[in-house]
Design a protein around this motif. Sequence first.
Motif, short mmCIF file in Angstrom:
data_model
loop_
_atom_site.label_atom_id
_atom_site.label_comp_id
_atom_site.label_asym_id
_atom_site.label_seq_id
_atom_site.Cartn_x
_atom_site.Cartn_y
_atom_site.Cartn_z
N MET B 153 0.83 -1.20 0.00
CA MET B 153 0.00 0.00 0.00
C MET B 153 0.87 1.25 0.00
O MET B 153 0.56 2.23 -0.67
CB MET B 153 -0.91 0.03 1.23
N LYS B 154 1.95 1.19 0.75
CA LYS B 154 2.82 2.35 0.87
C LYS B 154 3.46 2.69 -0.48
O LYS B 154 3.55 3.86 -0.86
CB LYS B 154 3.91 2.06 1.90
N ASN B 156 2.49 1.48 -3.63
CA ASN B 156 1.66 1.52 -4.83
C ASN B 156 0.36 2.28 -4.73
O ASN B 156 -0.14 2.77 -5.73
CB ASN B 156 1.35 0.08 -5.28
N VAL B 157 -0.22 2.36 -3.54
CA VAL B 157 -1.56 2.93 -3.45
C VAL B 157 -1.58 4.30 -2.81
O VAL B 157 -2.16 5.25 -3.35
CB VAL B 157 -2.49 1.96 -2.69
N TYR B 158 -0.92 4.43 -1.64
CA TYR B 158 -1.06 5.66 -0.89
C TYR B 158 -0.51 6.90 -1.62
O TYR B 158 -1.14 7.96 -1.56
CB TYR B 158 -0.45 5.52 0.51
N SER B 160 -0.61 7.64 -4.71
CA SER B 160 -1.60 8.13 -5.66
C SER B 160 -2.83 8.69 -4.95
O SER B 160 -3.42 9.66 -5.39
CB SER B 160 -2.02 7.04 -6.65
N LEU B 161 -3.19 8.07 -3.81
CA LEU B 161 -4.32 8.60 -3.03
C LEU B 161 -4.03 10.02 -2.57
O LEU B 161 -4.86 10.92 -2.69
CB LEU B 161 -4.56 7.73 -1.79
N THR B 186 -4.86 1.11 6.55
CA THR B 186 -4.38 -0.25 6.30
C THR B 186 -5.07 -1.25 7.22
O THR B 186 -5.51 -2.31 6.78
CB THR B 186 -2.86 -0.34 6.51
#
Lengths: 349, 331
Positions: B153-154, B156-158, B160-161, B186
């Motif tokens: 998440m750190k 790849n996702v956050y 962009s969020l 998370t």
Amino acid sequence: MNIKSMAFASALAVASAVVATAAVAADISGAGASFPYPIYAKWADAYKKDTGNGLNYQSIGSGGGIKQITARTVTFGASDVPLNAKELADGGNLMQWPMVMGGIVPVINVEGVASGDLTLDGDTLAKIFLGEVKTWDDAAIKKLNPNAKLPSAAILVVHRSDGSGTTFNFTNYLGKVSKTWAEKVGSKTAVEWPTGLGAKGNEGVANNVQQTKGSIGYVETAYAKQNKLTTTKMVNHDGKVVEANAAGVQAAAANADWAKSDGFFLIITDQPGAAAWPISASTFILMPKEVKDAAAASEALKFFAWAYKNGDKMADELDYVAMPAGVKDLVMSKWADIKGADGKAVPAK
Amino acid sequence: MADVMTDRTATLERLGRDRASVLRGLGFSDKIFNTLTWLAAVSVLLVLGAVFISLIIGAYPALQAFGFSFVTTAVWNPNTDKYGAFAPIVGTLITAFIAMLIAVPIGLGIAIYLTERCPLLLRRPISIAIELLAGIPSIIYGIWGLFFFAPFMKENVYPSLILAFSHVPVLADLFAGPAYGIGTLTSSLILAVMVLPFITSVSRDVFDTVPPVLKEAAYGQGFTTWEVVKNIVIPYTRVGLLGGVMLALGRALGETMAVTFVIGNADKLSTSLLAPGTTISAKIANEFTEAVGDLYTSSLIALGLILFVITFIVLSIARYMLLRLEQKAGV
């Protein structure tokens, strides 16, 4: 086999199980700190082979160990945090002594900085954990490491989220070297951290540090060594730059004045000595001075005497640090204070 | 003649006696069975009451020392012996809320697919896979979260969020960096995965209880699948559905180990969902073993009492909602 003989056989099995439980119950029983559990287990294993006597140690944490020995549900308690005179009295006239030692070391994850490349002193370390030093190229860090290439990345502090003797000794050290830390945060197994995030156990801290660029945490030296973490050097009490290893911890213990301590209440952080590692820690055993079951207490003392005599090499293998010989003799001489219901000293041999 | 008569009466008498004794025996076993079931039911109440009372006794010193401010202050300082439960209470409610927000629609969606749309061949494998999710111990979720999910998440996702919402007024605060990977969001996501099987398997089971004739009638009138689900299946099964959701919510509120690993365990309140936080059960799990001192231990027990009360309130609200629904349906 008919029903009757089956019933008889099962009755026999139950009976023998009861006998077996009784044999287990005769084991030395102790509870407490999880930090020394691996070495106590290793000693117990060797001791059982040597003497046939077993040890049942519940690694439930120092707080639990103190509670259980106060309630006298175990023969000895174990704590990473020494108790002061009042706390020993509150526990029903307990005595304590150091059993084995270890070190605590800052671990970092900074781009381009390898193990031992970075040196910190107590004041800077405290400022980092206070959130006052916020980036790796801060003047305070640069001053200590004029040759290191430090990025301007933000520092992320990772601390233990669970109550822990490691935290107690680490915060105790920061309190000794930084007045601000002593006033603002203080030292305990869990404190109110001014900054950063909490992770569970040594493995949690280590994992978060390894995954996050720019982070700093603290773990036991044994853990850092076994997992090849990036550690820092420290400037010690005498102003010398030292590495975290067994020799450094031994030096810290050697210069500590155990003989003058009040009931072995001594925390060996920030000790004098050119080679002393500043964040050293010892772990303690707690036993009542007046025991109800003198036989059980005697078995426990025999085990500790055996461990002092034969356990150094095993401690070394697991990256613990054995107590200096002088301290061991001092401890064993104090065991004369442990007395049975008849007022006679409990034999340790 | 007289002989025969006496014989007959004697037989009848004997038969009556046998009958009475058999009936007495039956009545006796009935009584035993009745008592046993009664004991089983009462023992739950007894245990519940005992837990509640011992929590109150354990929490008393803390509640006496801090009063109601224990619930409203966000301090947790073992050194000065000052404790307040506000941060863990907020953390518990937020993580459970987000988890339910994600898990309820997905869980219902899976159940609807399984009962209405899924080819028979796929039905069993998917059901079993979802039930297996419920069998994974929470410590495994915790370690998976710490070593795999949080770093993922750190990276790849956050980022962009944070980027996507950086100019949206409220969302910019909710998704503010820096992203450490571990934090409130998370742990909410992991909780969502953990409670998903409860929602799915309960709702699938209750969806199966809808009489086919009702659905067939609706389809016969030209309803679409969605209309059947919305107007027939869900109203028919609302009690069971709510039960499943409550079961899941109970788990989300009390889940300890997985959350402890990934939430970051920081006592500070933050507006950002990406920042580390804490929950009641994580706090207790972290600190109870090393809690030395009466007020410290008592404050942790008081946290447990608060969790107990929160769960009780949530269940009461659910019951009340159910009652309202039934009344509406009754009219």
